[in-house]
Design an enzyme around this catalytic site. Structure first.
Site, PDB file in Angstrom:
ATOM      1  N   ASP A  71       0.828  -1.203   0.000  1.00 14.23           N
ATOM      2  CA  ASP A  71       0.000   0.000   0.000  1.00 14.23           C
ATOM      3  C   ASP A  71       0.864   1.256   0.000  1.00 14.23           C
ATOM      4  O   ASP A  71       0.594   2.217  -0.725  1.00 14.23           O
ATOM      5  CB  ASP A  71      -0.975  -0.002   1.176  1.00 14.23           C
ATOM      6  CG  ASP A  71      -0.311  -0.328   2.506  1.00 14.23           C
ATOM      7  OD1 ASP A  71       0.842  -0.782   2.519  1.00 14.23           O
ATOM      8  OD2 ASP A  71      -0.970  -0.129   3.550  1.00 14.23           O
ATOM      9  N   ASP A  85      -1.555  -1.951 -13.006  1.00 12.32           N
ATOM     10  CA  ASP A  85      -2.603  -1.092 -13.560  1.00 12.32           C
ATOM     11  C   ASP A  85      -2.424   0.341 -13.080  1.00 12.32           C
ATOM     12  O   ASP A  85      -2.676   1.298 -13.828  1.00 12.32           O
ATOM     13  CB  ASP A  85      -3.985  -1.611 -13.165  1.00 12.32           C
ATOM     14  CG  ASP A  85      -4.476  -2.710 -14.096  1.00 12.32           C
ATOM     15  OD1 ASP A  85      -3.642  -3.277 -14.821  1.00 12.32           O
ATOM     16  OD2 ASP A  85      -5.684  -3.011 -14.091  1.00 12.32           O
TER      17      ASP A  85
END
Length: 326
Positions: free
Chosen positions: A199, A227
């Site tokens: 994260d 992505d």
């Protein structure tokens, strides 16, 4: 030696960008034999199954496979196709190109993603009417294998920065095992690397992508982070990928079937052509792979460009320009 290439366009713009890549490969005159296979939503409508056995067998027995995209049946198509080529590594480069309006022009990353385990192993259950579970599968053997591949890939391709992404502070058993396997492989091979919580890494990639080279990831993290990186370089239309197995491989663009523009002839063929270049590299045609990448780079810099990159060119226009540059 003639190489047999399975060609599976699939759904949507897959039927437009795959032929573009085949045109480029044919222009190289390497003597490839292209064999067509069917898969995707339209096949399920016609035959009741999205991936017929003969298409699965075609991919398993070919020297390599080029795949376009699948729509609603994507999970029923691409996951078995990756299994057909015994793929354990998903390689996703994310590079900013001259002339493309990139958020971060210094981006030059490669995500090396474990391709068989994690939450994509498909172990889901309905325990009660109220409870559904998903089992996250991590093994030491698969973790070591992707770590070995990632470190060797970085060394072979001149990347000095290697990062292992994980979330071992929360998923202590599963990502703990993944991280320990990567640490062991790095120690045995005397590889240098950093580790990062996935994260936090997402934030740092957006702020300073130039600080990263090869990122070794568990399955889901690699999917998401690559992505994210696509947004830094100009969109999914620029990202190729390779699914590598011990003796076989499948190559596909990261983008999907794009039903909103399918049939309009304006799909960007760059990611598919760059996927074909990755196939050439994998099959030992390094010089030709470089030629193809250089041709695509030249067209991205000077045009013409498809609408996703701010232009008004068609798929055919871009393909013809790549052929001219080649």
């Amino acid at each position: 030696m003639t190489h047999r290439i399975a060609v599976i366009p699939g759904d949507g713009i897959g039927g437009e960008v795959v032929p573009a890549a085949i045109e480029v490969l044919e222009a190289l005159d390497l003597g490839f034999e292209f064999v067509d296979g069917e898969a995707g939503d339209y096949v399920k409508e016609e035959r009741g199954e999205a991936l017929p056995q003969e298409t699965y067998d075609l991919a398993a027995e070919a020297d390599a496979t080029l795949f376009g995209a699948a729509g609603e049946t994507a999970a029923d198509v691409i996951l078995p196709l990756r299994e057909a080529v015994d793929s354990f590594a998903n390689v996703r480069p994310a590079r900013a190109y001259p002339g493309v309006d990139a958020v971060k022009p210094a981006t030059d990353l490669v995500f090396v993603r474990e391709n068989t385990e994690g939450v994509y192993a498909g172990i889901e259950d309905d325990l009660t009417d109220d409870v559904t579970t998903l089992t996250r599968l991590i093994t030491e053997s698969a973790s070591r294998r992707i770590a070995e591949f990632g470190f060797e890939y970085a060394e072979a391709n001149g990347f000095s920065d290697v990062t292992v992404a994980h979330k071992a502070n929360v998923m202590r058993k599963t990502d703990g095992r993944f991280l320990e396997a990567c640490e062991a492989v790095a120690g045995e091979g005397d590889y240098e690397y950093d580790e990062a919580l996935m994260d936090a890494l997402a934030m740092h990639l957006i702020m300073h992508p130039e600080d990263y080279g090869v990122v070794i990831c568990p399955n889901l993290a690699g999917d998401m982070l690559s992505d994210l990186a696509a947004g830094l370089v100009g969109g999914l239309g620029l990202l190729p990928s390779a699914n590598i197995g011990p003796d076989n491989a499948l190559f596909e663009p990261v983008h999907g079937s794009a039903p909103d523009i399918a049939g309009e002839g304006i799909a960007n063929p760059a990611a598919m052509i760059l996927s074909a270049a990755m196939m050439l590299d994998h099959m030992g045609y390094g010089g030709e792979a470089t030629q193809v990448r250089d041709a695509v780079t030249a067209v991205l810099e000077d045009g013409p460009r498809t609408p996703d990159l701010g232009g008004d060119a068609s798929t055919a226009d871009v393909t013809e320009a790549v052929l001219d540059a080649l």
